[in-house]
Motif scaffolding. Structure first.
Motif, short mmCIF file in Angstrom:
data_model
loop_
_atom_site.label_atom_id
_atom_site.label_comp_id
_atom_site.label_asym_id
_atom_site.label_seq_id
_atom_site.Cartn_x
_atom_site.Cartn_y
_atom_site.Cartn_z
N VAL A 292 -15.60 45.20 -20.31
CA VAL A 292 -14.14 45.33 -20.37
C VAL A 292 -13.70 46.75 -20.02
O VAL A 292 -14.48 47.70 -20.08
CB VAL A 292 -13.61 44.97 -21.79
CG1 VAL A 292 -13.97 43.53 -22.15
CG2 VAL A 292 -14.16 45.93 -22.83
N ASN A 297 -9.54 44.35 -21.18
CA ASN A 297 -9.47 43.30 -20.16
C ASN A 297 -10.85 43.15 -19.52
O ASN A 297 -11.48 44.16 -19.16
CB ASN A 297 -8.44 43.65 -19.09
CG ASN A 297 -7.03 43.72 -19.66
OD1 ASN A 297 -6.63 42.85 -20.44
ND2 ASN A 297 -6.29 44.75 -19.30
N GLU A 298 -11.31 41.91 -19.36
CA GLU A 298 -12.63 41.68 -18.79
C GLU A 298 -12.65 42.08 -17.31
O GLU A 298 -11.73 41.77 -16.55
CB GLU A 298 -13.03 40.21 -18.94
CG GLU A 298 -14.49 39.95 -18.66
CD GLU A 298 -14.96 38.61 -19.20
OE1 GLU A 298 -16.14 38.27 -18.98
OE2 GLU A 298 -14.15 37.90 -19.84
#
Length: 472
Positions: A292, A297-298
């Motif tokens: 992330v 957020n990936e």
């Protein structure tokens, strides 16, 4: 084994403050100590406790203001020197048995972290988790009941805890840490493998590299190879392929931590196998791994970020450390270990190292492991540690601590510098975007932790001393 909670009280500080801290964190009731060990648990406690007797060969009831929970200190003679039988002799003649069924959810073990991010923390495990880890580990290394496993990791660390023996019943060979280490530890380790007819070994990165050098020189005399060797204690590079056919028939790169146990593995069977630096393989069954950005957020394949883990082998948390628990174990089940890495196109997780090890070099964030792996390919260099040293212009300059290979012509600083200039980066003219080491310092050995990992804090202090700068 008799139903007590076992915990590891590591002693690294001269005044024993770390040991006392762990006793208090774990609310220890009793301490097992070796009365023959100098500067050990007894020497730390004897000036702090009230003892009912002074014969350190007997069990001693105590009271201690520094550790209110402590009630008893128990001698445990390891090597048999001095008065009393050794632990192994006592066990051979022990006729009484005690079986306590505490159940799979019993908090059975407190182990310490490696200390790579500072002082170690105590981590709690339930009985079932320790056994499940042993089964996972056995499957990764191909360990069966017939295996003879050599592991010199400390019993109080997850890599050294006898989970494999508990799970599958294999024979465990342990190297007594109270015995002074041989000057050539790789030679000593290899001799133990031969003498005890070991089939599997667990080693750290630095030891494996030394074993490769040792066995390459002496293979014509010694034909017994391990069937499997597991390597961890930090990011791995492709040089581990050299161990196949010299040290072992197969090599398994392992990504593990004390908090989440074994997370990913990559089993290698040929020295010609396609394998890149930092690869740790595919997530193990029961483990999820994602990468992330700073906003959680990936990230897509190939992008470097923070590694988060979900694991069925998750520990119960840190003992008496609210802040560390809040920082590490997120409310949605993901765990933050501080590692940086990325996924490659084959779905393998690649671990670059700890984010806290990063060096701030001007506008660049430099991960030391990336430089170390490349510099170690320089002929004549056996080991490297990259450390940042304070610099008024760039915040930190880069220093390479180097260990020369024995039995070869001594490599010089200029040769290493030229190698870096030629092989490290595509554009060797742009020094602002290419973090070349400014300083190159040769040392006899690199500082390591008890876990076998590089002691990054000690490397940083050593580099500052050799470069003659004052740390901030």
């Amino acid at each position: 084994m008799a139903g007590a909670v076992d915990m590891h009280g590591q002693i690294c500080l001269a005044d024993g403050a770390d040991f006392l801290n762990s006793l208090n964190d774990g609310k220890a009731n009793a301490v097992l100590y070796d009365p023959c060990q100098k500067k050990g648990a007894y020497d730390i406690l004897k000036g702090r406790v009230n003892m009912e007797c002074s014969n350190k060969q007997d069990n001693i009831k105590v009271s201690c203001a520094d550790v209110p929970s402590l009630q008893l200190i128990i001698p445990c003679v390891i090597n048999g020197k001095g008065a009393g039988n050794s632990l192994l002799e006592e066990l051979k003649h022990e006729k009484e048995s005690l079986v306590v069924d505490n159940g799979p959810s019993f908090e059975s073990t407190f182990l310490c972290t490696s200390g790579s991010t500072g002082l170690f923390k105590l981590v709690s495990f339930k009985s079932k988790c320790s056994l499940d880890f042993g089964h996972h580990f056995a499957q990764a290394l191909g360990v069966t009941q017939e295996s003879v496993l050599l592991n010199d990791r400390q019993l109080g660390r997850i890599a050294g805890y006898p989970s494999l023996t508990f799970a599958v019943g294999c024979t465990r060979v342990i190297i007594d840490s109270s015995v002074p280490q041989s000057e050539n530890y790789a030679r000593f380790y290899w001799d133990v493998i031969q003498r005890e007819k070991c089939t599997v070994a667990i080693v750290g990165n630095l030891l494996l590299q030394n074993l490769i050098c040792e066995t390459s020189r002496n293979l014509h005399r010694e034909k017994r190879l391990l069937k499997s060797v597991g390597v961890g204690s930090g990011p791995v590079n492709k040089s581990i392929l050299k161990a196949i056919g010299t040290v072992s028939e197969t090599v398994t790169a392992i990504y593990a931590s004390t908090e989440t146990l074994i997370m990913a593995t990559c089993r290698l069977t040929s020295p010609n196998e396609e394998f890149d630096d930092f690869i740790c393989g595919l997530p193990t069954p029961g483990t999820q791994i994602k990468v992330v950005d700073n906003r959680m957020n990936e990230l897509p394949v190939g992008h470097i970020g923070e590694i988060l883990v979900k694991s069925s082998l998750l520990c119960s948390g840190y003992i008496n450390n609210i802040k560390a628990n809040a920082d590490t174990f997120l409310s949605d089940g993901w765990v933050r270990l501080g590692d940086r890495g990325f996924y490659n196109s084959k779905g393998q997780i690649c671990v670059l190292g700890r984010g806290k090890n990063a060096i701030m070099h001007g506008g660049l964030v430099v991960y030391p492991e990336q430089l170390e792996f490349r510099i170690e390919r320089c002929p004549g260099v056996a080991g490297t540690a990259i450390a940042g040293v304070p610099d008024a212009k760039r915040y930190e300059e880069i220093c390479a601590l180097l260990v020369r290979q024995p039995d070869v012509e001594a490599v010089t600083e200029e040769q290493v510098r030229q190698f870096c200039s030629k092989h490290l980066f595509l554009n060797d003219n742009n020094v602002e975007s290419n973090p070349f080491p400014k300083h190159y310092k040769f040392v006899d050995a690199l500082p390591v932790l008890a876990s076998g990992k590089l002691d990054r804090a000690a490397c940083k202090r050593l580099a500052a001393k050799l470069v003659c700068v004052r740390e901030n």
